[in-house]
Design a protein around this motif. Structure first.
Motif, short mmCIF file in Angstrom:
data_model
loop_
_atom_site.label_atom_id
_atom_site.label_comp_id
_atom_site.label_asym_id
_atom_site.label_seq_id
_atom_site.Cartn_x
_atom_site.Cartn_y
_atom_site.Cartn_z
N ALA A 107 0.84 -1.20 0.00
CA ALA A 107 0.00 0.00 0.00
C ALA A 107 0.88 1.25 0.00
O ALA A 107 0.50 2.28 0.55
CB ALA A 107 -0.95 0.00 1.19
N SER A 180 -9.20 4.74 0.41
CA SER A 180 -8.54 4.65 -0.89
C SER A 180 -9.36 5.38 -1.93
O SER A 180 -10.59 5.46 -1.82
CB SER A 180 -8.39 3.19 -1.34
OG SER A 180 -7.56 2.46 -0.48
N GLY A 315 -1.90 5.15 -4.60
CA GLY A 315 -3.14 4.38 -4.53
C GLY A 315 -4.33 5.07 -5.22
O GLY A 315 -4.94 4.48 -6.06
N SER A 317 -4.00 6.32 -1.35
CA SER A 317 -4.49 5.71 -0.12
C SER A 317 -4.08 6.58 1.05
O SER A 317 -3.09 7.32 0.99
CB SER A 317 -3.90 4.30 0.06
OG SER A 317 -2.48 4.36 0.11
#
Length: 330
Positions: A107, A180, A315, A317
């Motif tokens: 991530a 996200s 992402g 994120s």
């Protein structure tokens, strides 16, 4: 989940802004003014990410007072593995954690926080008792060293946190939020190369490989200064925690201006904002545990301290966690 140990490892080679200015059109003043970065660590040819991550893992085990065989889980957050099939199993073998299941989580710069939250769920369910969460990246292998918009930002490093199941009254993960937005994925990418080879008549296959890291710095900065305060506000409100109760603000170490902007949003004094950007730059998934280890080892972070943390990046994120440091339980 109680946070009871930490450890870190960084490459021996340090590259200063001044040294970097000998390759690209930049300067120490330009980089420091815009990012707060003064130097970054770079892995040598004989210092792979697995070695760094294993050193960090061993240091965290020693700090916690655990044997490697005590581990049930090794969760490694990385976007630059030595092996696309997983680097966590290599670490498991290197440190002798023969009872632990080990796997990677990707991530990017949010990776460590997402991995810590994930490990917490295994411990809270009772399925596992002790875990090691590692954040490690070697983005130097994917940086275009002639692109001054990115090469000045990133460095290599690894750090780990030892966590264990505990009674609710001792819980060190007091709350979390994760988000996200894939519609903005193009702002920060490390994409596959679009190269193919003929296999046989009428059939071709893609050749594995990745293009250098690409980033729209302005858009990523705007994203961070908007979303990080929002997720922390959501987190503090949901847990009933006034910002004044926080001992420390521990954010992903991407840009000093982002750290300062978030602190100002919550009226947190800058001396309570943990930062080591000047020495390491952005080490992606390693930044939060690397900074935590430094602050624990130099005595700034003490057992019982309340820490608001946020990770954010590719992402796109982002997320936040409210943590309480316990320290070794000896």
């Amino acid at each position: 989940m109680a946070l009871v140990g930490c450890g870190s490892a960084v490459p021996a080679i340090s590259v200063s802004n001044q040294q970097l200015s000998e390759r690209v059109d930049t300067s120490d003043e330009w980089i420091r003014t815009r990012t707060g970065i003064g130097a970054r660590r770079i892995c040598s040819a004989d210092e792979p990410l697995t070695a760094l991550a294993s050193r960090a893992a061993q240091a965290a085990l020693e700090h916690a007072g655990w044997a490697a065989e005590d581990l049930d889980l090794i969760l490694m957050a990385t976007s630059s593995p030595d092996d696309l099939f997983g680097t966590a199993p290599r670490v498991q073998g290197a440190i002798g954690a023969r009872h632990a299941v080990a796997f990677d989580l990707t991530a990017a710069c949010s990776g460590f926080l997402f991995a810590l939250i994930t490990a917490g769920q295994y411990l809270r369910s009772g399925a596992m008792r002790r875990a090691l969460v590692i954040g490690a990246d070697q983005l130097s292998r994917w940086v275009d060293w002639d692109d001054r918009t990115t090469c000045v930002l990133f460095g290599d490093g690894a750090a780990a946190v030892a966590v264990e199941a505990c009674p609710d009254a001792q819980n060190g993960l007091l709350g979390f939020r994760m988000h996200s937005d894939g519609s903005r994925n193009g702002c920060l990418t490390l994409a596959q190369t679009d190269t193919h080879t003929d296999v046989l008549g009428g059939v071709s296959a893609q050749v594995g490989g990745f293009a250098p890291l690409r980033m729209n710095g302005q858009e990523v900065y705007k994203f961070a200064v908007r979303e990080v305060p929002a997720v922390l506000k959501e987190l503090l409100e949901s847990t009933g925690t006034p910002a004044s109760d926080l001992n420390w603000l521990l954010l992903h170490q991407a840009n000093q201006r982002i750290l300062d902007a978030v602190a100002d949003r919550f009226a947190i004094p800058h001396e309570r904002v943990l930062s080591n950007l000047a020495s390491y730059g952005n080490t992606s998934a390693a930044t939060i545990p690397l900074m935590l280890d430094e602050a624990v080892k130099d005595g700034r972070v003490q057992p019982g301290d309340l820490i608001a943390s946020s990770g954010f990046g590719a992402g796109l994120s982002w997320g936040g966690a409210l943590l309480r440091w316990a320290g070794p339980q000896r």
